[in-house]
Design a protein around this motif. Structure first.
Motif, PDB file in Angstrom:
ATOM      1  N   ILE A   1      70.414  56.961  41.794  1.00  0.00           N
ATOM      2  CA  ILE A   1      69.872  58.246  42.249  1.00  0.00           C
ATOM      3  C   ILE A   1      69.140  58.071  43.569  1.00  0.00           C
ATOM      4  N   VAL A   2      68.299  57.043  43.664  1.00  0.00           N
ATOM      5  CA  VAL A   2      67.545  56.798  44.905  1.00  0.00           C
ATOM      6  C   VAL A   2      68.487  56.484  46.060  1.00  0.00           C
ATOM      7  N   LEU A   3      69.453  55.587  45.816  1.00  0.00           N
ATOM      8  CA  LEU A   3      70.375  55.194  46.883  1.00  0.00           C
ATOM      9  C   LEU A   3      71.273  56.354  47.301  1.00  0.00           C
ATOM     10  N   ALA A   4      71.756  57.131  46.339  1.00  0.00           N
ATOM     11  CA  ALA A   4      72.623  58.263  46.663  1.00  0.00           C
ATOM     12  C   ALA A   4      71.860  59.353  47.410  1.00  0.00           C
ATOM     13  N   ALA A   5      70.593  59.577  47.047  1.00  0.00           N
ATOM     14  CA  ALA A   5      69.778  60.548  47.772  1.00  0.00           C
ATOM     15  C   ALA A   5      69.575  60.105  49.217  1.00  0.00           C
ATOM     16  N   ASP A   6      69.320  58.817  49.397  1.00  0.00           N
ATOM     17  CA  ASP A   6      69.186  58.276  50.760  1.00  0.00           C
ATOM     18  C   ASP A   6      70.502  58.405  51.525  1.00  0.00           C
ATOM     19  N   PHE A   7      71.607  58.208  50.813  1.00  0.00           N
ATOM     20  CA  PHE A   7      72.929  58.341  51.428  1.00  0.00           C
ATOM     21  C   PHE A   7      73.128  59.757  51.943  1.00  0.00           C
TER      22      PHE A   7
ATOM     23  N   GLY B   1      72.745  57.525  60.259  1.00  0.00           N
ATOM     24  CA  GLY B   1      74.065  57.519  59.634  1.00  0.00           C
ATOM     25  C   GLY B   1      74.706  56.144  59.575  1.00  0.00           C
ATOM     26  N   ALA B   2      74.261  55.232  60.435  1.00  0.00           N
ATOM     27  CA  ALA B   2      74.861  53.897  60.458  1.00  0.00           C
ATOM     28  C   ALA B   2      74.584  53.114  59.183  1.00  0.00           C
TER      29      ALA B   2
ATOM     30  N   ALA C   1      77.716  50.566  44.814  1.00  0.00           N
ATOM     31  CA  ALA C   1      78.801  49.866  44.134  1.00  0.00           C
ATOM     32  C   ALA C   1      78.307  48.583  43.483  1.00  0.00           C
ATOM     33  N   LEU C   2      77.402  47.873  44.159  1.00  0.00           N
ATOM     34  CA  LEU C   2      76.864  46.629  43.605  1.00  0.00           C
ATOM     35  C   LEU C   2      76.031  46.901  42.355  1.00  0.00           C
ATOM     36  N   VAL C   3      75.254  47.977  42.364  1.00  0.00           N
ATOM     37  CA  VAL C   3      74.467  48.336  41.178  1.00  0.00           C
ATOM     38  C   VAL C   3      75.393  48.616  40.001  1.00  0.00           C
ATOM     39  N   ALA C   4      76.466  49.379  40.238  1.00  0.00           N
ATOM     40  CA  ALA C   4      77.406  49.692  39.163  1.00  0.00           C
ATOM     41  C   ALA C   4      78.091  48.438  38.635  1.00  0.00           C
TER      42      ALA C   4
ATOM     43  N   LEU D   1      74.460  51.593  52.151  1.00  0.00           N
ATOM     44  CA  LEU D   1      74.011  52.288  50.939  1.00  0.00           C
ATOM     45  C   LEU D   1      75.154  52.427  49.941  1.00  0.00           C
ATOM     46  N   ALA D   2      76.356  52.712  50.443  1.00  0.00           N
ATOM     47  CA  ALA D   2      77.516  52.829  49.558  1.00  0.00           C
ATOM     48  C   ALA D   2      77.814  51.497  48.881  1.00  0.00           C
ATOM     49  N   LEU D   3      77.704  50.416  49.638  1.00  0.00           N
ATOM     50  CA  LEU D   3      77.924  49.091  49.060  1.00  0.00           C
ATOM     51  C   LEU D   3      76.867  48.760  48.015  1.00  0.00           C
ATOM     52  N   LEU D   4      75.626  49.157  48.258  1.00  0.00           N
ATOM     53  CA  LEU D   4      74.562  48.897  47.293  1.00  0.00           C
ATOM     54  C   LEU D   4      74.786  49.684  45.999  1.00  0.00           C
TER      55      LEU D   4
END
Length: 212
Positions: A106-112, A121-122, A132-135, A127-130
């Motif tokens: 939730i935190v990472l996706a909100a930041d995304f 945006g860079a 995926a790594l959490v999952a 963030l997307a990789l993080l």
């Protein structure tokens, strides 16, 4: 005819029957989430933080399914009993793992979302990789029945990166399963979960082999 006579029909039937029982157990264990999805008038994408948090309830169900697959591979066909025994005994541990993962996503996706279209945006690929790594790390922890300590969490994260191709395959399988459940609930709930999660479990068992 000789080939047909050699086919292990009992084994095939028992495996299919076991898969159907695991599917029913998964539906029962994830009923709060499924009922909310069915009764809610909003799109899951519009209320994604709520559904991400609620998906933590699926952590114990996934851990129980992985234990049932392990028992099935050992020749045990009473998978429903194994499922519910593991669900009960590992509920607190697996729920804690899934809840922590949901909070991180939730935190990472909100930041995304905030970073998209902004001067930051860079950082969106990172963030997307993080996410995926959490999952991937969560899946490894649930499948390995590892105690959720910092040491085992870091080990699962490292192994998920080292065997990135297995982690990527698992994420693709889980994504397809989730899409199938949303698009075709009958097929997605009663036919696909066991085969899909078995493939995830088989990949993760190889990925986490060094933890045992």
């Amino acid at each position: 005819m000789r080939l047909l006579a050699r086919l292990p029909y009992d084994t095939v039937f028992n495996t299919v029957y076991a898969a159907l029982k695991i599917n029913l157990c998964l539906v029962a264990a994830c009923l709060p989430l499924l009922a909310t999805l069915a009764l809610s008038g909003s799109s899951p994408l519009q209320s994604w933080p709520f559904y991400t948090a609620l998906s933590a309830l699926c952590g114990p169900a996934a851990a129980a399914a992985f234990a049932a697959f392990r028992a099935l591979s050992d020749g045990e066909h009473h998978v429903a009993r194994t499922f519910w025994t593991t669900y009960r005994t590992a509920f607190s541990r697996s729920l804690a793992v899934a809840a922590a993962a949901a909070a991180a996503v939730i935190v990472l996706a909100a930041d995304f979302q905030l970073a998209l279209g902004s001067p930051f945006g860079a950082v969106t690929p990172l963030l997307a990789l993080l996410i995926a790594l959490v999952a991937a790390t969560t899946t490894a922890l649930l499948a390995a029945e590892a105690k959720p300590t910092w040491k085992t969490t870091l080990a699962c994260a490292y192994l998920s990166i080292r065997y990135w191709y297995l982690s990527l395959a698992n994420l693709a399988i889980l994504g397809i399963l989730a899409a199938a459940i949303v698009a075709k609930p009958a097929i997605g709930l009663f036919l696909l979960p066991a085969p899909a999660l078995y493939a995830v479990w088989a990949n993760t068992r190889h990925l986490t082999a060094t933890l045992h």
